[in-house]
Scaffold this active site. Structure first.
Site, PDB file in Angstrom:
ATOM      1  N   GLN A 108      64.992 -45.792 -53.177  1.00 24.80           N
ATOM      2  CA  GLN A 108      63.647 -45.701 -52.592  1.00 24.80           C
ATOM      3  C   GLN A 108      63.486 -44.334 -51.929  1.00 24.80           C
ATOM      4  OE1 GLN A 108      62.549 -49.830 -50.665  1.00 24.80           O
ATOM      5  NE2 GLN A 108      64.728 -49.426 -50.407  1.00 24.80           N
ATOM      6  N   ASP A 111      64.746 -37.840 -51.587  1.00 21.93           N
ATOM      7  CA  ASP A 111      65.404 -36.615 -51.120  1.00 21.93           C
ATOM      8  C   ASP A 111      66.360 -35.987 -52.134  1.00 21.93           C
ATOM      9  OD1 ASP A 111      67.279 -38.822 -48.939  1.00 21.93           O
ATOM     10  OD2 ASP A 111      67.782 -38.207 -50.981  1.00 21.93           O
ATOM     11  N   HIS A 131      60.344 -44.624 -55.828  1.00 22.85           N
ATOM     12  CA  HIS A 131      59.214 -44.088 -55.047  1.00 22.85           C
ATOM     13  C   HIS A 131      59.016 -42.596 -55.268  1.00 22.85           C
ATOM     14  CE1 HIS A 131      59.636 -47.735 -52.123  1.00 22.85           C
ATOM     15  NE2 HIS A 131      59.014 -48.041 -53.246  1.00 22.85           N
ATOM     16  N   CYS A 162      43.704 -29.154 -65.151  1.00 23.46           N
ATOM     17  CA  CYS A 162      42.371 -29.751 -64.951  1.00 23.46           C
ATOM     18  C   CYS A 162      41.760 -29.371 -63.605  1.00 23.46           C
ATOM     19  CB  CYS A 162      42.462 -31.284 -65.053  1.00 23.46           C
ATOM     20  SG  CYS A 162      43.171 -32.037 -63.576  1.00 23.46           S
ATOM     21  N   THR A 200      68.746 -50.067 -46.365  1.00 21.51           N
ATOM     22  CA  THR A 200      67.323 -50.363 -46.561  1.00 21.51           C
ATOM     23  C   THR A 200      66.919 -51.588 -45.753  1.00 21.51           C
ATOM     24  OG1 THR A 200      65.558 -50.831 -48.151  1.00 21.51           O
ATOM     25  CG2 THR A 200      67.748 -51.696 -48.691  1.00 21.51           C
ATOM     26  N   SER A 201      65.707 -51.492 -45.182  1.00 24.21           N
ATOM     27  CA  SER A 201      65.175 -52.621 -44.401  1.00 24.21           C
ATOM     28  C   SER A 201      64.687 -53.725 -45.333  1.00 24.21           C
ATOM     29  CB  SER A 201      64.022 -52.138 -43.505  1.00 24.21           C
ATOM     30  OG  SER A 201      63.018 -51.543 -44.333  1.00 24.21           O
ATOM     31  N   ALA A 243      76.611 -46.432 -43.450  1.00 25.54           N
ATOM     32  CA  ALA A 243      77.002 -46.127 -44.831  1.00 25.54           C
ATOM     33  C   ALA A 243      78.055 -45.028 -44.875  1.00 25.54           C
ATOM     34  CB  ALA A 243      75.764 -45.704 -45.611  1.00 25.54           C
TER      35      ALA A 243
HETATM   36  C1  BV8 Z   1      52.126 -51.376 -54.879  1.00 28.72           C
HETATM   37  C2  BV8 Z   1      56.548 -42.976 -49.956  1.00 28.72           C
HETATM   38  C3  BV8 Z   1      50.386 -52.156 -56.243  1.00 28.72           C
HETATM   39  C4  BV8 Z   1      57.462 -41.898 -50.334  1.00 28.72           C
HETATM   40  C5  BV8 Z   1      56.948 -45.338 -49.572  1.00 28.72           C
HETATM   41  C6  BV8 Z   1      54.077 -57.488 -52.810  1.00 28.72           C
HETATM   42  C7  BV8 Z   1      54.161 -56.949 -54.096  1.00 28.72           C
HETATM   43  C8  BV8 Z   1      53.675 -55.682 -54.358  1.00 28.72           C
HETATM   44  C9  BV8 Z   1      53.137 -54.895 -53.317  1.00 28.72           C
HETATM   45  C10 BV8 Z   1      53.058 -55.403 -52.057  1.00 28.72           C
HETATM   46  C11 BV8 Z   1      53.527 -56.690 -51.794  1.00 28.72           C
HETATM   47  N1  BV8 Z   1      53.332 -56.919 -50.482  1.00 28.72           N
HETATM   48  C12 BV8 Z   1      52.770 -55.824 -49.898  1.00 28.72           C
HETATM   49  C13 BV8 Z   1      52.575 -54.886 -50.828  1.00 28.72           C
HETATM   50  C14 BV8 Z   1      51.975 -53.570 -50.583  1.00 28.72           C
HETATM   51  C15 BV8 Z   1      52.998 -52.501 -50.188  1.00 28.72           C
HETATM   52  C16 BV8 Z   1      54.080 -53.027 -49.282  1.00 28.72           C
HETATM   53  O1  BV8 Z   1      55.195 -53.262 -49.720  1.00 28.72           O
HETATM   54  N2  BV8 Z   1      53.769 -53.206 -47.996  1.00 28.72           N
HETATM   55  C17 BV8 Z   1      54.779 -53.724 -47.084  1.00 28.72           C
HETATM   56  C18 BV8 Z   1      55.294 -52.629 -46.165  1.00 28.72           C
HETATM   57  C19 BV8 Z   1      54.129 -54.854 -46.290  1.00 28.72           C
HETATM   58  N3  BV8 Z   1      53.579 -51.938 -51.386  1.00 28.72           N
HETATM   59  C20 BV8 Z   1      52.931 -50.954 -52.052  1.00 28.72           C
HETATM   60  O2  BV8 Z   1      51.835 -50.536 -51.752  1.00 28.72           O
HETATM   61  C21 BV8 Z   1      53.634 -50.395 -53.281  1.00 28.72           C
HETATM   62  N4  BV8 Z   1      52.696 -50.299 -54.361  1.00 28.72           N
HETATM   63  O3  BV8 Z   1      52.392 -52.473 -54.543  1.00 28.72           O
HETATM   64  O4  BV8 Z   1      51.156 -51.071 -55.772  1.00 28.72           O
HETATM   65  C22 BV8 Z   1      49.417 -51.609 -57.199  1.00 28.72           C
HETATM   66  C23 BV8 Z   1      49.302 -52.231 -58.425  1.00 28.72           C
HETATM   67  C24 BV8 Z   1      48.369 -51.733 -59.321  1.00 28.72           C
HETATM   68  C25 BV8 Z   1      47.590 -50.621 -58.991  1.00 28.72           C
HETATM   69  C26 BV8 Z   1      47.738 -50.004 -57.752  1.00 28.72           C
HETATM   70  C27 BV8 Z   1      48.652 -50.498 -56.846  1.00 28.72           C
HETATM   71  C28 BV8 Z   1      54.137 -48.973 -53.032  1.00 28.72           C
HETATM   72  C29 BV8 Z   1      55.241 -48.950 -52.036  1.00 28.72           C
HETATM   73  C30 BV8 Z   1      55.802 -47.521 -51.913  1.00 28.72           C
HETATM   74  C31 BV8 Z   1      55.431 -46.965 -50.582  1.00 28.72           C
HETATM   75  N5  BV8 Z   1      55.988 -45.622 -50.389  1.00 28.72           N
HETATM   76  N6  BV8 Z   1      57.297 -44.076 -49.369  1.00 28.72           N
HETATM   77  C32 BV8 Z   1      57.913 -41.148 -49.100  1.00 28.72           C
HETATM   78  O5  BV8 Z   1      57.086 -40.408 -48.531  1.00 28.72           O
HETATM   79  O6  BV8 Z   1      59.092 -41.292 -48.743  1.00 28.72           O
HETATM   80  S1  BV8 Z   1      57.737 -46.611 -48.817  1.00 28.72           S
HETATM   81  C33 BV8 Z   1      58.705 -46.285 -47.441  1.00 28.72           C
HETATM   82  O7  BV8 Z   1      59.469 -47.467 -47.180  1.00 28.72           O
HETATM   83  C34 BV8 Z   1      59.828 -45.307 -47.629  1.00 28.72           C
HETATM   84  O8  BV8 Z   1      59.491 -44.216 -48.350  1.00 28.72           O
HETATM   85  C35 BV8 Z   1      60.937 -46.076 -48.287  1.00 28.72           C
HETATM   86  O9  BV8 Z   1      60.924 -45.715 -49.643  1.00 28.72           O
HETATM   87  C36 BV8 Z   1      60.497 -47.497 -48.127  1.00 28.72           C
HETATM   88  C37 BV8 Z   1      61.581 -48.434 -47.701  1.00 28.72           C
HETATM   89  O10 BV8 Z   1      62.098 -47.998 -46.466  1.00 28.72           O
HETATM   90  P1  BV8 Z   1      63.702 -47.960 -46.292  1.00 28.72           P
HETATM   91  O11 BV8 Z   1      64.247 -46.988 -47.264  1.00 28.72           O
HETATM   92  O12 BV8 Z   1      64.226 -49.337 -46.328  1.00 28.72           O
HETATM   93  O13 BV8 Z   1      63.833 -47.311 -44.852  1.00 28.72           O
HETATM   94  P2  BV8 Z   1      63.551 -47.994 -43.435  1.00 28.72           P
HETATM   95  O14 BV8 Z   1      63.337 -46.871 -42.479  1.00 28.72           O
HETATM   96  O15 BV8 Z   1      62.528 -49.074 -43.567  1.00 28.72           O
HETATM   97  O16 BV8 Z   1      64.942 -48.719 -43.095  1.00 28.72           O
HETATM   98  C38 BV8 Z   1      66.102 -47.937 -42.898  1.00 28.72           C
HETATM   99  C39 BV8 Z   1      67.282 -48.892 -42.922  1.00 28.72           C
HETATM  100  O17 BV8 Z   1      68.482 -48.121 -42.812  1.00 28.72           O
HETATM  101  C40 BV8 Z   1      67.306 -49.872 -41.762  1.00 28.72           C
HETATM  102  O18 BV8 Z   1      67.652 -51.152 -42.248  1.00 28.72           O
HETATM  103  C41 BV8 Z   1      68.426 -49.348 -40.851  1.00 28.72           C
HETATM  104  O19 BV8 Z   1      69.096 -50.394 -40.170  1.00 28.72           O
HETATM  105  C42 BV8 Z   1      69.327 -48.717 -41.852  1.00 28.72           C
HETATM  106  N7  BV8 Z   1      70.195 -47.636 -41.362  1.00 28.72           N
HETATM  107  C43 BV8 Z   1      69.945 -46.723 -40.389  1.00 28.72           C
HETATM  108  N8  BV8 Z   1      71.000 -45.863 -40.293  1.00 28.72           N
HETATM  109  C44 BV8 Z   1      71.906 -46.249 -41.237  1.00 28.72           C
HETATM  110  C45 BV8 Z   1      71.400 -47.369 -41.920  1.00 28.72           C
HETATM  111  N9  BV8 Z   1      72.069 -47.989 -42.917  1.00 28.72           N
HETATM  112  C46 BV8 Z   1      73.278 -47.491 -43.242  1.00 28.72           C
HETATM  113  N10 BV8 Z   1      73.838 -46.413 -42.644  1.00 28.72           N
HETATM  114  C47 BV8 Z   1      73.183 -45.770 -41.641  1.00 28.72           C
HETATM  115  N11 BV8 Z   1      73.757 -44.698 -41.043  1.00 28.72           N
HETATM  116 ZN    ZN Z   2      45.454 -32.145 -63.620  1.00 23.11          ZN
END
Ligand code: BV8
Ligand code: ZN
Length: 255
Positions: A108, A111, A131, A162, A200-201, A243
């Site tokens: 996800q 980078d 993503h 375009c 990942t969360s 990790a």
């Molecule tokens: C879509 C952009 C439909 C890039 C990101 C059900 C089905 C389908 C969709 C949905 C659904 N329910 C809701 C939705 C809509 C939405 C969604 O999921 N909403 C949620 C939040 C409620 N999903 C969407 O909109 C997706 N698209 O569904 O399209 C569609 C269909 C047809 C036509 C049009 C549309 C698109 C989702 C993509 C969003 N883009 N990023 C960027 O700029 O980076 S998402 C964002 O969260 C991040 O980029 C990342 O990719 C993603 C997940 O986050 P994590 O990687 O898990 O990171 P997080 O900070 O949350 O957690 C970190 C974890 O690490 C923690 O657990 C922590 O404890 C741990 N940690 C910390 N330190 C360490 C560690 N672990 C190990 N070692 C360490 N040292």
């Molecule tokens: Zn274009």
């Protein structure tokens, strides 16, 4: 979990064993894997989303009808920051799993650090960018793709085909995931025998359906995360820790 008790932790030993015997390992990773490289996670106490502006800047409608300049400034800063960061021991250990077996990693993260570590390790790792990637820019109209290194988002760059507005080739909320990455990740998930969940969360869909499918099809699930997550209930083995500390001990020739 500090290094000393990582080695002696029976669950770490069990996970090592499972991975050493894996025939088709698969990993599903998130921002936590890159935290030790200095890239902030999104959620959690010090996550990027604690700045409300940033929460807006990951939604496609902000690009279309909101603060596009602020959004692109943030992405230009993130693209710049990538020039200063390197993979951490967690990335290299994950890549080394790809030396034992060819391995698919559904990321996800945007980078590029997993593929950089795999390149340096000479490992065969298929990285599936669910993503997108900060290394590319794309036209918001016709989807033409450009190297992001050739673009400064602060200049409101335009498409050479375009004249449409260019934007990072990442997936924003409200945008579909790239079909190939999605399909290939799902295929890898349903055929794997071990699914490693790292940093990942598990809150974002449809990406989080991928490890759920691996579990449904009988994979052994190993989670590496200092906190409990939305996916922890899938885990057969939960390794509570970082990790960069734990992964090096999961790769057979380490530790
Ligand atoms: C879509 C952009 C439909 C890039 C990101 C059900 C089905 C389908 C969709 C949905 C659904 N329910 C809701 C939705 C809509 C939405 C969604 O999921 N909403 C949620 C939040 C409620 N999903 C969407 O909109 C997706 N698209 O569904 O399209 C569609 C269909 C047809 C036509 C049009 C549309 C698109 C989702 C993509 C969003 N883009 N990023 C960027 O700029 O980076 S998402 C964002 O969260 C991040 O980029 C990342 O990719 C993603 C997940 O986050 P994590 O990687 O898990 O990171 P997080 O900070 O949350 O957690 C970190 C974890 O690490 C923690 O657990 C922590 O404890 C741990 N940690 C910390 N330190 C360490 C560690 N672990 C190990 N070692 C360490 N040292
Ligand atoms: Zn274009």
């Amino acid at each position: 979990m500090s290094d000393t008790n990582v080695i002696s932790d029976p669950e770490v030993q069990r996970a090592r064993e499972v991975l050493a015997n894996a025939r088709r390992p698969f990993a599903f990773i998130g921002a936590g894997l890159s935290a030790a490289s200095g890239i902030p996670t999104f959620r959690g106490p010090k996550g990027a989303y604690s700045d409300p502006a940033i929460v807006d800047w990951v939604h496609v409608e902000t690009f279309e009808t909101g603060d596009r300049a602020g959004m692109l400034r943030w992405y230009e800063e993130r693209k710049d920051d990538l020039k200063k960061v390197w993979p951490n021991p967690g990335h290299y250990a994950l890549a080394r799993l790809g030396i034992q077996n060819s391995m698919s990693v559904a990321t996800q993260n945007v980078d590029g650090l997993v593929e950089q570590a795999a390149l340096e390790e000479g490992a065969m790792v298929e990285v599936l960018h669910l993503h997108g990637t900060l290394s590319e820019a794309r036209c918001h109209n016709c989807r033409a793709v450009y190297p992001a290194s050739r673009v400064d988002y602060n200049d409101s760059p335009k498409c050479r085909m375009c004249d449409g507005p260019l934007r990072p080739n990442v997936v924003w909320f409200g945008e579909e995931l790239p079909h190939h990455a999605w399909e290939d990740a799902m295929i890898a998930a349903v055929h794997c025998d071990v699914c490693l969940l790292v940093g990942t969360s598990g809150l974002v869909y449809p990406a989080a359906q991928i490890p759920e499918s691996a579990k449904e099809r009988g994979a052994t699930v190993i989670e590496v995360n200092p906190a409990e997550t939305a996916l922890s209930e899938l885990a057969d083995i939960r390794l509570v820790g970082k990790a960069e500390t734990i992964l090096p001990f999961l790769v057979a020739d380490e530790g």
